[in-house]
Design a protein around this motif. Structure first.
Motif, short mmCIF file in Angstrom:
data_model
loop_
_atom_site.label_atom_id
_atom_site.label_comp_id
_atom_site.label_asym_id
_atom_site.label_seq_id
_atom_site.Cartn_x
_atom_site.Cartn_y
_atom_site.Cartn_z
N ALA A 240 45.12 -40.46 -23.45
CA ALA A 240 45.09 -41.21 -24.71
C ALA A 240 45.73 -42.58 -24.54
CB ALA A 240 45.81 -40.41 -25.80
N LEU A 241 46.86 -42.64 -23.83
CA LEU A 241 47.55 -43.91 -23.63
C LEU A 241 46.70 -44.86 -22.80
CD1 LEU A 241 49.98 -45.77 -23.83
CD2 LEU A 241 51.00 -44.55 -21.88
N LEU A 242 46.10 -44.38 -21.72
CA LEU A 242 45.28 -45.24 -20.89
C LEU A 242 44.07 -45.78 -21.65
CD1 LEU A 242 45.44 -43.20 -17.57
CD2 LEU A 242 46.43 -45.46 -17.96
N SER A 243 43.53 -44.98 -22.55
CA SER A 243 42.39 -45.45 -23.35
C SER A 243 42.79 -46.53 -24.34
CB SER A 243 41.75 -44.27 -24.09
OG SER A 243 42.61 -43.78 -25.10
N GLU A 244 44.08 -46.59 -24.69
CA GLU A 244 44.58 -47.61 -25.61
C GLU A 244 44.93 -48.92 -24.89
OE1 GLU A 244 47.94 -45.84 -27.41
OE2 GLU A 244 46.80 -44.33 -28.53
N LEU A 245 44.79 -48.94 -23.59
CA LEU A 245 45.17 -50.12 -22.81
C LEU A 245 43.97 -50.66 -22.04
CD1 LEU A 245 48.53 -48.71 -21.39
CD2 LEU A 245 48.29 -50.39 -23.23
#
Length: 268
Positions: A240-245
């Motif tokens: 989820a974090l990588l998709s937000e970056l």
């Protein structure tokens, strides 16, 4: 559920590094020693068919062979691989620990290469006889600390293991690696990087970029997910974090092509 902001974001990198070491320990869910047989050392290169006709005797852990400090010779090894058990399909790997550079053969065909920098290779699900051609040399001069130099008594065979890889832990390991590389880069850009993860003073993040603040908060939440949900919980959080970056709109698209550097011919 809302989460409290970490009042010490400068410690988040250490927290992630600690979890990274824990995840590394979970990669291999099972390890099983394999019996190995070896031939005599030969000066000439042999085909897999020729190697199958050699005489083989059991090899003990710690056995040394080949010329002192290495040389241009070969030793063939043989081991029997059982069929995959329940829930092992696609998860089996060979861990081969011996100095030198090795080519694994299955059914007379090259299957994989093993050296100091690449000590494991995937295995088929079916039962098979593996033949391994170990060259008594080390041409990977780039390996540095990844391998032990060949000694005065020749090469040493340590062990062969059948390992079962935890796929989710493996994927999480590379998510963490990506986050660590990105955070290291941003910490350096903002002048708050540290030389080594360990004990000591950590510079405050009082004046850092919004992106670094966002990243550190997200990483901290991923670490919380590890505490609450283990490998699976943290993997969902890192994804989820990588998709937000996402990359900036101005970043170019890159087409990647695989390349093999043949160290064996570097003396040419």
């Amino acid at each position: 559920m809302s989460r409290r902001l970490n009042p010490l974001p400068q410690l988040v990198a250490d927290r992630l590094a600690r979890i990274h070491s824990h995840v590394e320990q979970l990669i291999w869910s099972r390890r099983e020693g394999l019996g190995v047989e070896g031939s005599e050392v030969t000066e000439q290169a042999l085909s897999a068919e020729q190697a199958a006709s050699l005489d083989y005797t059991p090899v003990a852990a710690g056995e040394v062979f080949g010329p002192p400090q290495g040389g241009w010779a070969h030793r063939w090894f043989r081991l029997q691989l059982p069929a995959a058990g329940e829930e092992e399909s696609g998860r089996r790997f060979l861990r081969w620990s011996s100095q030198g550079e090795t080519t694994v053969f299955i059914d007379g065909e090259p299957w994989a290469g093993i050296d100091g920098g690449h000590p494991t290779c995937p295995l088929p699900d079916e039962a098979a006889t593996l033949y391994l051609d170990t060259g008594t040399w080390q041409t990977g001069i780039w390996l540095g600390l990844h391998q032990e130099p060949i000694g005065a008594y020749g090469l040493r065979f340590d062990f062969a293991e059948l390992r079962i890889r935890d796929g989710e832990a493996w994927e999480l390991l590379w998510d963490i690696d990506a986050l660590r590389q990105l955070s290291d880069l941003l910490l350096q850009d903002d002048g708050v990087a540290i030389e080594d993860v360990g004990h000591g003073y950590r510079p405050e993040h009082a004046e850092v970029s919004p992106l670094l603040r966002q990243l550190m908060r997200g990483i901290d939440q991923c670490c919380d997910a590890w505490v609450e949900g283990g490998v699976g919980g943290m993997r969902r959080a890192t994804q989820a974090l990588l998709s937000e970056l996402p990359a900036e709109s101005w970043q170019p698209a890159a087409a990647l092509i695989g390349h093999a550097h043949i160290d064996v011919v570097w003396l040419w």
